[in-house]
Design a protein around this motif. Structure first.
Motif, short mmCIF file in Angstrom:
data_model
loop_
_atom_site.label_atom_id
_atom_site.label_comp_id
_atom_site.label_asym_id
_atom_site.label_seq_id
_atom_site.Cartn_x
_atom_site.Cartn_y
_atom_site.Cartn_z
N LEU A 117 31.19 -30.77 0.01
CA LEU A 117 30.26 -29.23 -0.45
C LEU A 117 29.65 -29.55 -1.70
O LEU A 117 29.64 -29.07 -2.75
N GLY A 168 25.89 -29.15 0.07
CA GLY A 168 25.82 -27.88 -0.82
C GLY A 168 24.41 -27.67 -0.31
O GLY A 168 23.97 -26.41 0.42
N CYS A 211 23.58 -26.83 3.52
CA CYS A 211 24.50 -25.18 3.73
C CYS A 211 23.37 -24.04 3.34
O CYS A 211 23.18 -23.54 4.46
N ALA A 214 31.20 -24.07 6.53
CA ALA A 214 31.44 -24.86 5.14
C ALA A 214 33.47 -24.88 4.56
O ALA A 214 33.43 -24.06 4.15
N ASP A 232 35.40 -27.46 2.08
CA ASP A 232 36.08 -28.39 0.95
C ASP A 232 37.26 -28.41 1.01
O ASP A 232 37.66 -26.97 1.13
N LYS A 257 34.26 -24.91 -5.03
CA LYS A 257 33.06 -25.06 -4.48
C LYS A 257 32.80 -23.47 -2.91
O LYS A 257 31.74 -23.12 -2.89
N PHE A 303 30.59 -20.57 -1.62
CA PHE A 303 29.58 -20.59 -0.66
C PHE A 303 29.66 -19.15 0.12
O PHE A 303 29.71 -19.63 1.22
N ALA A 320 33.77 -19.99 5.23
CA ALA A 320 33.70 -20.92 3.88
C ALA A 320 35.12 -20.76 3.64
O ALA A 320 36.05 -20.31 3.82
#
Length: 221
Positions: free
Chosen positions: A10, A15, A18, A30, A32, A37, A41, A48
């Motif tokens: 991300l 990002g 997304c 998403a 990460d 981060k 999101f 996420a």
């Protein structure tokens, strides 16, 4: 049925993808390793999750193998990018897009099963360079190492001439795909189309031929 996308990494590139996919109404997972981060999101994407893309069990538990498209947007860690791509290929993911750091990285990614490799920083650099060099270049899209699409602003050298007069295809080996004038766009324009100053010509062809066209008919300062 909405397509399902998973984005691993991300940073700015991941990002941005997304956000764009979510704005288009797609279902987005998403992923990460950075919790901050992921939290940023959590209200943007469908799901996420804090997870490591190189952890096969973690990806399996998230059901990543069932997604229509997985984007590996891992930043500077080339080893992690390669390992993640390899795991996704072994899962049999139907479409894998991976961000590459350099040409060597791209070669490895292609060999291990990436379906599409992108160079966002390099490609943006190419577009900016073309825009800086020529005041007539609005946009530049590289289709391959040999071919591209360019948006060129018509200047004094070609204004008030028809496409037949200019004979661009015969002289330079490129094709005018469309002519934009204000909010109007004429796709596959007829040869009798007269070019006015400020019109935008969308040109496709070999990069070397487009450069010849620019040098001959468009101002470079």
């Amino acid at each position: 049925m909405k397509k399902q996308f998973a984005v691993i990494g991300l940073g700015r590139f991941g990002g941005s993808i997304c956000k764009s996919l979510s704005e288009q109404g797609m279902e987005v997972l998403a992923i990460d390793t950075d919790e901050e981060k992921v939290n940023n999101f959590s209200t943007i994407v469908t799901h996420a999750v804090v997870a490591d893309g190189t952890d096969e069990n973690a990806l399996k538990s998230l059901g990543v193998r069932n997604f229509d498209h997985v984007i590996v947007a891992i930043g500077d860690n080339i080893q992690a990018s390669i390992l993640t791509t390899l795991i996704l290929e072994e899962f049999g993911v139907s479409h894998i897009t991976v961000k590459a750091q350099n040409d060597y990285h791209e070669k490895v990614l292609n060999k291990i099963g990436a379906h599409k490799v992108v160079h966002p920083e390099r490609d943006m650099g190419i577009r900016i360079a073309h825009n800086i060099v020529s005041k007539n270049v609005l946009d530049y899209l590289e289709l391959s190492k040999d071919y591209s699409i360019v948006e060129l602003i018509a200047g004094e050298k070609i204004c008030n001439k028809t496409l037949i007069d200019l004979n661009i295809r015969a002289k330079y080996g490129v094709n005018i795909m469309a002519v934009k004038r204000g909010d109007d766009i004429n796709v596959s324009p007829h040869g009798t189309e007269k070019i006015l100053q400020g019109d935008i010509l969308i040109v496709i062809g070999a990069i070397v031929d487009i450069n010849k066209l620019e040098n001959a008919l468009f101002d470079k300062d």
